[in-house]
Design a protein around this motif. Structure first.
Motif, PDB file in Angstrom:
ATOM      1  N   PHE A   1     -36.110 -13.574 -30.524  1.00 38.54           N
ATOM      2  CA  PHE A   1     -36.027 -13.338 -29.082  1.00 38.54           C
ATOM      3  C   PHE A   1     -35.300 -14.479 -28.373  1.00 38.54           C
ATOM      4  N   ARG A   2     -35.652 -15.695 -28.788  1.00 38.64           N
ATOM      5  CA  ARG A   2     -35.005 -16.844 -28.159  1.00 38.64           C
ATOM      6  C   ARG A   2     -33.519 -16.852 -28.510  1.00 38.64           C
ATOM      7  N   TRP A   3     -32.737 -17.143 -27.543  1.00 37.26           N
ATOM      8  CA  TRP A   3     -31.280 -17.291 -27.643  1.00 37.26           C
ATOM      9  C   TRP A   3     -30.567 -15.964 -27.825  1.00 37.26           C
ATOM     10  N   ARG A   4     -31.053 -15.096 -28.736  1.00 40.95           N
ATOM     11  CA  ARG A   4     -30.364 -13.830 -28.920  1.00 40.95           C
ATOM     12  C   ARG A   4     -30.584 -12.938 -27.695  1.00 40.95           C
ATOM     13  N   GLU A   5     -31.830 -12.886 -27.218  1.00 40.37           N
ATOM     14  CA  GLU A   5     -32.125 -12.042 -26.062  1.00 40.37           C
ATOM     15  C   GLU A   5     -32.133 -12.878 -24.792  1.00 40.37           C
ATOM     16  N   CYS A   6     -32.625 -14.100 -24.927  1.00 38.06           N
ATOM     17  CA  CYS A   6     -32.872 -14.899 -23.745  1.00 38.06           C
ATOM     18  C   CYS A   6     -32.501 -16.344 -24.067  1.00 38.06           C
ATOM     19  N   ALA A   7     -31.382 -16.809 -23.527  1.00 34.34           N
ATOM     20  CA  ALA A   7     -30.935 -18.172 -23.810  1.00 34.34           C
ATOM     21  C   ALA A   7     -31.302 -19.080 -22.650  1.00 34.34           C
ATOM     22  N   MET A   8     -31.532 -20.339 -22.967  1.00 33.13           N
ATOM     23  CA  MET A   8     -31.905 -21.278 -21.903  1.00 33.13           C
ATOM     24  C   MET A   8     -31.047 -22.531 -21.969  1.00 33.13           C
ATOM     25  N   VAL A   9     -30.430 -22.864 -20.852  1.00 32.65           N
ATOM     26  CA  VAL A   9     -29.610 -24.071 -20.763  1.00 32.65           C
ATOM     27  C   VAL A   9     -30.406 -25.109 -19.996  1.00 32.65           C
ATOM     28  N   PHE A  10     -30.607 -26.269 -20.638  1.00 28.41           N
ATOM     29  CA  PHE A  10     -31.536 -27.236 -20.068  1.00 28.41           C
ATOM     30  C   PHE A  10     -30.870 -28.223 -19.141  1.00 28.41           C
ATOM     31  N   GLN A  11     -31.725 -28.840 -18.362  1.00 21.14           N
ATOM     32  CA  GLN A  11     -31.332 -29.935 -17.497  1.00 21.14           C
ATOM     33  C   GLN A  11     -30.742 -31.031 -18.363  1.00 21.14           C
ATOM     34  N   SER A  12     -29.739 -31.667 -17.888  1.00 29.15           N
ATOM     35  CA  SER A  12     -29.119 -32.781 -18.586  1.00 29.15           C
ATOM     36  C   SER A  12     -28.710 -32.417 -20.008  1.00 29.15           C
ATOM     37  N   ALA A  13     -27.552 -31.839 -20.118  1.00 30.26           N
ATOM     38  CA  ALA A  13     -27.035 -31.478 -21.440  1.00 30.26           C
ATOM     39  C   ALA A  13     -26.713 -32.717 -22.245  1.00 30.26           C
ATOM     40  N   LEU A  14     -26.841 -33.893 -21.611  1.00 34.78           N
ATOM     41  CA  LEU A  14     -26.535 -35.127 -22.323  1.00 34.78           C
ATOM     42  C   LEU A  14     -27.328 -35.237 -23.608  1.00 34.78           C
TER      43      LEU A  14
END
Lengths: 338, 360, 301, 350
Positions: free
Chosen positions: D95-108
């Motif tokens: 489910f994670r990433w394939r259905e629902c991806a999450m881009v986090f704070q501070s990609a650093l």
């Protein structure tokens, strides 16, 4: 060379600051000059790494310029040999700094009372601890930390970010400074509390006549705080435009200022979506180790003129009353003498 | 970078000597190696001058000893001592020092006082491998186990047994290694009599032929078992604790959360994302500790009468066999310095960030 | 509310009261970390045992041939040794040297480490570069073998010499961590603010930097103690230091006389071994509480 | 369930708590919302209001000390509802990433520092299967190109060789790798410089228009929300206190907190405006005040607010809801904002 202009309370003249040694030597601040009049607000705006904090530290005397001069009340701060000038002590207390990070700017070992009373007692602004306490209470009230008994004997870690910044301001006020350098003083504070802090600082200007050098990356905050003052825009170590706030906000001349203003999102959906954009030619911020020739902005500038911008470094030239810009094209259009 | 290389190629003869000195000295590898050499030189000199200048100068002590034991006249005793120490006692100190250094550079560490005719070098060659074998094996086991257990603890912070294991690790890491050795010896070997402690003495059983035979391999492991167990027990605690805290730190990193969000399998996250990063600080520690454990083997080898370099050093110490003492100490120092050097280089291989910054 | 009421509360006027209150606060903070408190209690026990304890337990110098390896009795709670001497007495009297030397080494090495480390970080420049390089080299010298070699050259029968030598040999590690710590504190904004407020060098060092380093210094101190114990007992065990009346000497005796290989001698050998292990452990555990006590973030008004 | 085809994710009365030394933090308290295809929902609020906790709860990536105590998260694909909270470990990973991806704070720090970008992209693809290595490589190159990076330079680089803005774009490209229906963005522009921020915002807008997934956009920055959101949800002390179309929220806010935020944020363009801050500080979520959680800071507070907590109710229209007893009084104070909007609307009409 040894006398500043009488016009300004504090003045930077041809400030240069280099860091590092040998091959890694970089010029963080490159020939920066500006002056601030008594009771005025000057805002330094720019992106991270543009040298605004370094400039602020040189103004405060915490960093010695590699070359160039700082004048306080018309007198040079550093002697030509780089030693502390004769009036250094007056200057030292006359210019205070507020830092960005509320979690690092107060010593965690001391109570608020101790933090505020130490400078008072050290410099004998008060005769004894009773007077010190009176003054501390007064200061806490000035910065809006009341009721004071809730704060006096607290440690910094027991306060919120906004409250800590207020303590920082109070600490600066202990020595009755004439100039406060606020280095991103509100950028780590929550939105709903930020304006309160800014209004309090503006009140100090009104009531105590404090002069501000306000350093920020946030144009909206700069506009709000320095509306009656001036804004200097910095890019890769130099000031590229210096003008009164309304002028700069409403009619920027330098392509970089234009790009910045156009890029800032606004807290107003219709306004922000209808804003005109400035398309840059490149997204890459130049490294201080490999600066572009000529105008430092030329590889990104939409108005780039080959043979001019990449060859000759533009100087900060007057283009009207109290207004300066460092751009060949903008200066030409404004009819400035070259 | 390429432009610099080209320009040096074009006009090599114009570069002043200073440029080349600067270029060479600013090279990471050169800097590291020269520092290592400097350290070895420093320690060697330190020992040389200490031995010569201390009030109880060992050469004087030895001369006295010869005079008392064999009732030799002073001059004769002095000559004999001088020849054994391979040093001209009449020469000024600076000359002695220079000679000593030259001898060292030729790999000549002198002769043993107590077994005349045997060179220090021979003795070292005979004893050092056993120490390297047992210490190396001990560290390998304790590091592997420690890293594994440490990671497990970090993952199972909620488990009931976690404080028990962590507590044991902290106890083990704070008790001196020789205390652990004695406790093992007393309980396993004597009080309970589980292990044949007397048969395990030495680095191998007498009469066994060295070679790749099952008997020989079994034998050397048998003899090394107790020292190795002691090394494991005395070092595993700190590996566990370091790995645990390092893993906890890594688990809190954003990239681990992102890896989970990306749907990566727990196995892949544990090895390539958590494990590899958490192990980075331990790798330097591992290589550095090799050197130190060699130094610390003095006491352990004594307890178990394991004939390694530490055991030999301690007998040299008690018999005041100065040249041997000096030689072994030098070897131990070199092993520490070398493992430091290797640590510096290997770390760069594991961590790309250092690789870029450190390389020239 | 009057200003008077807001004055810092000094409360108790006479110093014994203040000292008592200080001790109370210290104990309260100490007891916050259970392991640390246990360590602290064991440590105090050892301190009392080797000081006050010596007054109650007479030192036995006479051998008793009838009591060789006698098991514990009421009279001899830890049994007797290979010469029939009381073990408890040896433990009680044999700890003082170790304790004093550990404390002394801890103090001296912390002093060297703190002063050199802070100076290095505060002065910087060539001074700092030189000391750092020296420390790097020093750190690679295997300490215990060097100590052992030195022990054959110098007669280390004086406790102060030994403590000094140990401190000198262990300065580099402490120096490095203190230097790093001062560097990081020096960069903090509140130090800059104090500079801008012109509060003076001394104030900055003692009032701004030092309080934030206390937990670090405490840890350095305990570390100095444990490594001193390790080295001293190790040297004594190898018979390189002519000390008497010492736990290490007990082990050495048991060892050289082969007592270690008799089942009956278990009390003789285990008594000093346990004492050393427990003492080391108590210091390490105690350092956890010390770390917390001196961490200002855990302090409340 | 016809309408679900355009609503890939629904949240129903979600509660999240976590344990700290002092007690239990009620980080998310009864949040309900749905994400619509091709639309972005901005979740705005100050630090500690629970917005990030809510974001990670959606993909069940909460820290160990936290747990979901009540509520439902349903993911819809091909008109079939999947109960996210009851997914087994394996299905959850899928489910994670394939259905629902999450881009986090501070990609650093979003990338493993010891692996090349390519290895991390390949890891992601391998975890979900379905593509050969060469296919992944090709797709990765395309996506990097799409986010305006030089694919050849970036793909074999180590994370530390890329700037913050570049890493953020790589992460965005990676989020598109498996064609998810839902994209959660947690403060995607916060740590970036203005000009870099602008490129990311433009990119996000393009993604929304061209790819058409449902976007949940978490931010403390009203300006970015104003620019990117179709709908806005204001969060305070763990609950959504107002939810509505972006214009409604900015030009006729009905909750005193939303209004307070708007009044506290300066704009760059235009003349000087006096600003007011919200008095007081956000509540302690271990021991929150009774009644409406905002009442200690609210200028419109009444007796009722102190004892009773208002529920989210619709206001104006079906799409705008607010949790406040004093909506009418708040509305009277937003006349200037409404006027401003009328001006824009008038401008548009002419």
């Amino acid at each position: 060379m040894n006398a500043g202009s009488g016009e300004y309370l504090i003045e930077a003249r041809n400030l240069v600051r280099m860091f590092g040694a040998r091959r890694e030597r970089v010029t963080a601040v490159d020939d920066v000059s500006f002056g601030i009049r008594q009771g005025e607000v000057v805002c330094l705006v720019g992106e991270s790494g543009c040298g605004k904090t370094t400039t602020g530290k040189m103004i405060t005397g915490l960093l010695k310029p590699t070359s160039g001069q700082v004048f306080y009340a018309g007198k040079s701060v550093w002697t030509p040999r780089g030693d502390k000038g004769e009036d250094f002590k007056t200057y030292r207390l006359g210019v205070q700094i507020i830092h960005q990070d509320p979690y690092a700017s107060l010593n965690p070992s001391h109570t608020i009372y101790k933090i505020l009373s130490t400078p008072l007692l050290h410099h004998k602004f008060v005769a004894n601890t009773y007077e010190a306490l009176d003054r501390v209470i007064e200061l806490l009230n000035i910065v809006g930390l009341s009721p004071v008994e809730d704060f006096l004997y607290k440690y910094p870690h027991q306060l919120s970010g906004g409250q800590r910044q207020r303590v920082s301001v109070a600490r600066a006020l202990t020595v009755n400074p004439r100039v406060i350098v606020a280095d991103e003083a509100v950028s780590m504070v929550d939105v709903s509390i930020r304006v309160g802090l800014l209004n309090m600082m503006a009140d100090l200007k009104r009531n105590l006549g404090v002069t501000y050098l306000f350093i920020t990356h946030d144009l909206a905050v700069a506009k709000f705080f320095a509306w009656e003052g001036r804004i200097a825009v910095m890019y890769v170590g130099s000031i590229v435009e210096f003008a009164s706030t309304p002028q700069l906000i409403n009619d920027p001349l330098h392509p970089y200022s234009k790009a910045l203003l156009a890029a800032v999102p606004e807290a107003d959906p219709e306004l922000t979506r209808s804003k005109k954009r400035v398309e840059l030619r490149s997204q890459d911020i130049p490294s201080l180790l490999a600066l572009p020739s000529g105008c430092r902005f030329h590889p990104r500038c939409p108005y780039f003129e080959p043979g001019l911008c990449d060859v000759k470094r533009p100087e900060l030239l007057p283009v009207g009353e109290n207004r300066y810009v460092a751009c060949h094209i903008a200066a030409r259009e404004a009819g400035a003498p070259t | 970078m390429s432009s610099i290389a080209m320009s040096t190629q074009a006009v090599p003869q114009r570069k002043p000597l200073r440029y080349w000195i600067k270029r060479i000295t600013s090279n990471y590898v050169v800097r590291m190696i020269s520092r290592a050499i400097f350290t070895i030189w420093f320690v060697t000199s330190l020992i040389f001058f200490l031995v010569r200048l201390m009030p109880s100068n060992p050469i004087e002590v030895y001369i006295n000893e010869l005079m008392v034991q064999y009732s030799l006249p002073y001059a004769e005793a002095r000559d004999q001592a001088a020849s054994l120490f391979a040093i001209d006692l009449d020469a000024p100190l600076s000359k002695q020092y220079l000679d000593y250094m030259v001898q060292l550079l030729h790999g000549n560490l002198g002769e043993s006082l107590r077994s005349p005719g045997t060179s220090v070098w021979e003795i070292i060659v005979a004893f050092l491998p056993w120490t390297l074998f047992s210490v190396g094996l001990g560290l390998l086991i304790s590091f592997t186990l420690g890293v594994f257990i440490g990671m497990l603890l970090a993952y199972k912070r909620q488990a009931l047994w976690e404080p028990v294991v962590s507590g044991t690790a902290s106890v083990l890491s704070s008790i001196p290694n020789y205390i652990i050795g004695i406790v093992l010896l007393v309980f396993l070997g004597v009080y309970w009599g589980i292990i044949p402690i007397h048969q395990m003495r030495g680095s191998r059983s007498p009469g066994i032929q060295p070679g790749f035979t099952w008997v020989f391999i079994k034998d050397i492991f048998f003899h090394a078992a107790m020292p190795v167990l002691t090394y494991v027990l005395s070092t595993i605690g700190s590996w566990i604790l370091s790995m645990k805290s390092s893993t906890i730190g890594t688990l809190g990193e954003d990239y681990v959360a992102v890896a989970r969000a990306r749907g990566l399998s727990e196995g892949r996250i544990t090895t390539a994302y958590v494990g590899r990063n958490a192990m980075l600080p331990l790798i330097t520690q591992l290589l550095i500790s090799i050197g130190f454990v060699v130094g610390g083997s003095i006491l352990i080898e004594n307890i178990f009468v394991y004939q390694g370099i530490g055991y030999r050093l301690s007998s040299a110490l008690t018999t005041r066999d100065y040249p041997l003492m000096q030689g072994i100490f030098l070897i131990i120092t070199i092993s520490v310095v070398l493992s430091n050097l290797v640590a510096d280089f290997i770390y760069g291989w594991f961590d790309p960030r250092v690789r870029i910054a450190g390389g020239d | 509310m009057t200003t008077q009421a807001l004055m810092p509360k000094t409360g108790i006027r006479y110093w014994p009261g203040r000292v008592l209150r200080g001790i109370g606060r210290f104990l309260k903070l100490m007891s916050r970390n259970k392991t640390g408190f246990a360590g602290f209690l064991i440590f105090i026990f050892f301190v009392l045992m080797t000081t006050v304890g010596t007054l109650f337990v007479p030192e036995v110098t006479k051998a008793d041939i009838n009591a060789i390896y006698a098991p514990p009795t009421w009279e001899h709670p830890l049994g007797n040794d290979s010469q029939g001497k009381d073990i408890l007495s040896q433990i009680v009297h044999g700890g003082r040297d170790i304790l004093q030397m550990a404390l002394l080494t801890g103090i001296i090495s912390t002093f060297i480490g703190v002063s050199l480390g802070s100076l290095s970080a505060l002065i910087g420049g060539g001074f700092d570069a030189f000391l750092s390089m020296l420390a790097d080299i020093w750190l690679t010298i295997p300490r215990f073998p060097l100590l052992a070699v030195l022990a054959t050259l110098v007669k280390l029968d004086n406790m102060i010499y030994l403590a000094l030598l140990l401190s000198v040999l262990s300065w580099a590690g402490l120096y490095r961590s203190i230097r790093a710590q001062v560097f990081s504190i020096k960069e903090r904004d509140y130090i800059e603010a104090a500079t801008a407020l012109d509060l003076g060098m001394w104030h900055i060092i003692f009032s701004e930097v030092l309080p934030n380093m206390l937990s670090y210094i405490a840890i350095s101190f305990t570390f100095g103690m444990t490594s001193a114990i390790y080295a001293q007992v190790g040297l004594v065990f190898l018979g390189l230091v002519p000390l008497t009346r010492n736990w290490g000497v007990m082990i050495n005796l048991a060892w050289t006389q082969g007592a270690i290989f008799f089942k009956d001698s278990i009390y003789f050998i285990m008594a000093p071994v346990t004492a050393i292990a427990l003492f080391q452990l108590s210091i390490v555990w105690m350092s956890r509480s010390l770390e917390e006590i001196f961490n200002p973030r855990l302090r409340t008004g | 369930m016809e309408k679900q085809s355009s609503v890939p994710l629904t949240v129903e009365d979600l509660w999240v708590e976590y344990q700290i030394e002092r007690g239990v933090v009620k980080a998310v308290r009864g949040v309900s919302l749905s994400l619509v295809k091709g639309e972005s929902l901005a979740l705005i609020g100050e630090s500690g209001c629970g917005k990030t906790t809510l974001g990670v709860a959606l993909i069940r990536l909460l820290v160990q000390a936290a747990r979901i105590t009540r509520g439902e998260i349903t993911y819809w694909r091909d008109n079939k509802g999947i109960d996210v909270l009851s997914l087994k470990e394996r299905e959850l990973r899928r489910f994670r990433w394939r259905e629902c991806a999450m881009v986090f704070q501070s990609a650093l720090n979003a990338f493993n520092p010891v692996l090349r970008i390519w290895d991390q992209i390949l890891d992601t693809s391998k975890a979900h299967g379905g593509m050969s290595t060469s296919q992944v490589r090709e797709r990765a190159m395309q996506l990097l190109e799409y986010v305006q990076l030089d694919p050849k330079r970036v793909i074999d680089a180590y994370p530390h060789e890329l700037s913050g803005g570049m890493r953020q774009r790589v992460l965005l490209a990676m989020s598109l790798l498996l064609d998810p229906q839902v994209l959660i963005l947690d403060e995607p522009t916060t740590a970036l410089d203005i000009l870099t921020q602008r490129t990311i915002i433009d990119l996000l807008r393009r993604l929304k228009e061209e790819i058409g997934f449902a976007m949940l956009f978490i931010s403390h920055d009203l300006a970015t929300a104003a620019e990117l959101a179709d709908r806005v949800a204001t969060m305070y002390a763990g609950s959504i206190v107002e939810l509505g179309p972006v214009d409604d929220i900015f030009y006729r806010p009905a909750h005193p907190y939303t209004l307070g935020l708007i009044r506290a944020v300066p704009t760059v363009t235009g003349e000087f405006e006096a600003l007011v801050s919200i008095p007081g500080a956000p509540p302690d979520l271990v021991d929150p005040p009774p009644g409406c959680k905002f009442h200690p800071r609210c200028p419109y507070v009444t007796e009722q607010c102190r004892v009773e907590e208002p529920q989210l109710k619709t206001h104006y229209s079906e799409t705008h809801s607010v949790a406040c007893f004093n909506v009418q009084r708040v509305q009277q104070d937003t006349l200037d904002l409404q006027e401003r909007y009328a001006k824009y609307a008038g401008g548009k009409a002419s």
